[in-house]
Design a protein around this motif. Structure first.
Motif, PDB file in Angstrom:
ATOM      1  N   SER A 105      46.783  42.377  31.713  1.00 28.94           N
ATOM      2  CA  SER A 105      46.115  43.181  32.744  1.00 28.94           C
ATOM      3  C   SER A 105      46.916  43.213  34.035  1.00 28.94           C
ATOM      4  O   SER A 105      47.045  44.266  34.677  1.00 28.94           O
ATOM      5  N   TYR A 158      36.099  36.940  33.507  1.00 27.40           N
ATOM      6  CA  TYR A 158      35.620  37.874  32.483  1.00 27.40           C
ATOM      7  C   TYR A 158      35.768  37.255  31.092  1.00 27.40           C
ATOM      8  O   TYR A 158      34.907  37.441  30.222  1.00 27.40           O
ATOM      9  N   TRP A 177      29.684  39.407  35.942  1.00 26.30           N
ATOM     10  CA  TRP A 177      29.489  40.198  37.160  1.00 26.30           C
ATOM     11  C   TRP A 177      29.057  39.320  38.325  1.00 26.30           C
ATOM     12  O   TRP A 177      29.488  39.540  39.472  1.00 26.30           O
ATOM     13  N   LEU A 194      29.702  45.779  40.195  1.00 27.68           N
ATOM     14  CA  LEU A 194      30.109  44.770  39.217  1.00 27.68           C
ATOM     15  C   LEU A 194      29.060  44.568  38.132  1.00 27.68           C
ATOM     16  O   LEU A 194      29.399  44.317  36.969  1.00 27.68           O
ATOM     17  N   PHE A 204      29.476  47.496  35.847  1.00 29.58           N
ATOM     18  CA  PHE A 204      30.764  47.332  35.168  1.00 29.58           C
ATOM     19  C   PHE A 204      30.668  46.265  34.083  1.00 29.58           C
ATOM     20  O   PHE A 204      31.205  46.423  32.981  1.00 29.58           O
ATOM     21  N   VAL A 261      32.169  47.148  30.388  1.00 30.61           N
ATOM     22  CA  VAL A 261      33.608  46.906  30.353  1.00 30.61           C
ATOM     23  C   VAL A 261      34.128  46.649  28.943  1.00 30.61           C
ATOM     24  O   VAL A 261      35.244  47.028  28.598  1.00 30.61           O
ATOM     25  N   PHE A 294      40.171  44.476  29.363  1.00 32.92           N
ATOM     26  CA  PHE A 294      39.682  44.525  30.742  1.00 32.92           C
ATOM     27  C   PHE A 294      40.310  45.668  31.520  1.00 32.92           C
ATOM     28  O   PHE A 294      39.608  46.440  32.188  1.00 32.92           O
ATOM     29  N   HIS A 295      41.628  45.810  31.473  1.00 31.73           N
ATOM     30  CA  HIS A 295      42.290  46.779  32.346  1.00 31.73           C
ATOM     31  C   HIS A 295      41.990  48.226  31.970  1.00 31.73           C
ATOM     32  O   HIS A 295      41.822  49.073  32.851  1.00 31.73           O
ATOM     33  N   ILE A 308      38.245  48.818  33.065  1.00 28.33           N
ATOM     34  CA  ILE A 308      38.028  49.026  34.498  1.00 28.33           C
ATOM     35  C   ILE A 308      38.585  50.369  34.944  1.00 28.33           C
ATOM     36  O   ILE A 308      38.042  51.020  35.848  1.00 28.33           O
ATOM     37  N   GLY A 368      36.120  53.082  36.435  1.00 26.66           N
ATOM     38  CA  GLY A 368      36.359  53.539  37.802  1.00 26.66           C
ATOM     39  C   GLY A 368      36.252  55.049  37.933  1.00 26.66           C
ATOM     40  O   GLY A 368      35.705  55.559  38.916  1.00 26.66           O
TER      41      GLY A 368
END
Length: 412
Positions: free
Chosen positions: A101, A167, A175, A301, A304, A308, A324-325, A328, A332
């Motif tokens: 990430s 995470y 969160w 959060l 998310f 996620v 994760f990356h 997000i 977003g």
């Protein structure tokens, strides 16, 4: 709903944002009034008003080009699987999820910086230079860029690594733990930014003894405000534009005056601007702004954390295994309409706070001096005196000068 549908929702959101922003920019650019409102007469003579209009047009054209390039790059990344390609790179570089990430966002950040660099150079050394604002030397520009990059790596990297680690280990409570970490960081930066980060870019010195200091101390005694932390910053190192700001909480509060502000304004006008900044503190705007930001981050959060790990989000961007990356990044974009609406309320609140801080200064009989100071600041910055109301509604954190003057004078 399947991943293809989510992909086209993402495309629709990105496209809608681009078109809407272009429409607002167009409306604002086309709003030209040859006759300046009576309350603003004297700010510009004919020659300077034409210069202001030229400055406005130059920034509009430059902004349109910059936004088109950003839009084309984003759409290319989405349609040609650019994010999936970068994800494949980082998974080959490391098997550690946190490292993957960090590498992913480092590559995205590097690419974004490379694309935006020519625009930053042109904006600083061509447009700002042409209209007499730029004082940034090439060395300062390069040094600022290096410092900003290092700060992102040294501060942003570990913070993101901690959030990614949380995470991986905290499950459904991710969160909450992430909220605690980010909130703590936000509060810390609110309190210490001007004493720890800002000195890396600008020199700050305590306000010297003299007429201005005496006038400010006289006002501060009436306002019952402690003047231990009032500084002058070398804003002229980069620009001729003037400003002042308040930051920090409690004993860490600090007021910073640009040296250009002291140069351009009269003593009573500087005191009035200072009174406005003190008004933000007295009315707890900084405190409530921090609290509001923390609450917003908690909501973001929480939502998310629910999505996620969804395979649909990852597949929408061409990645089979959720991570994760990618999560997000997709979140977003999908959350941006909600963020857009929340941003409207925040700008409305910000404008309300500016009116309140003006009223605070006006309550000490400094209304006329504040108006004089605002006029000088606006004139020297070639500010747009007649922005389009819709552009103001969506983008202005401060009310336009005309509305501020009318409010100070008691007109509605």
């Amino acid at each position: 709903m399947n991943s293809d549908q989510i992909f086209y929702i993402i495309i629709a959101i990105v496209t809608w944002q681009f078109i809407f922003d272009q429409w607002l920019d167009y409306l604002n650019n086309k709003t030209v009034k040859t006759k300046i409102p009576e309350e603003l007469e004297g700010i510009y003579d004919d020659d300077k008003y034409r210069k202001q209009q030229d400055y406005k047009k130059a920034n509009y054209s430059f902004g349109v080009l910059s936004e088109i390039v950003s839009f084309v790059v984003m759409m290319s990344m989405l349609f040609f699987g650019g994010f999936a390609i970068i994800n494949s790179w980082v998974t080959e570089m490391s098997s550690n999820a946190t490292v993957q990430s960090l590498l992913f966002f480092a590559i995205i950040g590097l690419g974004s910086s490379i694309i935006s660099l020519p625009f930053s150079i042109y904006g600083t050394f061509v447009i700002e230079e042409r209209f007499g604002f730029n004082k940034t030397t090439p060395l300062t520009f390069v040094t600022d860029m290096i410092k900003s990059t290092l700060l992102s790596v040294l501060i942003g990297g570990p913070l993101m690594a901690l959030v990614i680690w949380l995470y991986g280990i905290s499950g459904d409570l991710f969160w909450l733990y992430a909220w605690m970490v980010i909130s703590g960081f936000t509060i810390f930066m609110t309190m210490f930014y001007t004493s720890l980060i800002l000195p890396l870019f600008n020199k700050q010195t305590p306000l010297a003894e003299g007429e201005l200091r005496d006038a400010i101390e006289f006002f501060s005694s009436k306002a019952e405000f402690n003047l231990d932390n009032i500084y002058v910053m070398d804003g002229s190192k980069r620009s001729t534009k003037a400003n002042a700001f308040f930051s920090g909480l409690g004993s860490r509060k600090r007021i910073v005056l640009y040296d250009t502000l002291i140069k351009d304004l009269k003593t009573d006008e500087i005191v009035a601007v200072l009174a406005h900044e003190i008004g933000h503190y007295k009315l707890r705007h900084t405190l409530w702004g921090t609290i509001t930001g923390v609450i917003q981050m908690g909501v973001i959060l929480f939502v998310f954390g629910l999505v996620v790990g969804s395979p649909l989000l990852s597949k929408a961007l061409g990645v089979e295994e959720p991570n994760f990356h990618i999560g997000i990044l997709a979140f977003g974009i999908l959350y941006s309409p909600v963020s857009f609406v929340a941003g409207i309320f925040m700008t409305i609140l910000s404008r309300k706070n500016e009116y309140a801080a003006d009223a605070y200064a006006n309550g000490f009989g400094l209304g006329s001096a504040l108006i004089g100071g605002l006029k000088t600041i606006s004139s020297n910055a070639l500010s747009n005196l007649t922005p389009h109301p819709l552009y103001v509604f969506f983008h202005y954190s401060h009310p336009p000068l005309l509305q501020r003057i009318r409010a100070i004078k008691g007109n509605k």
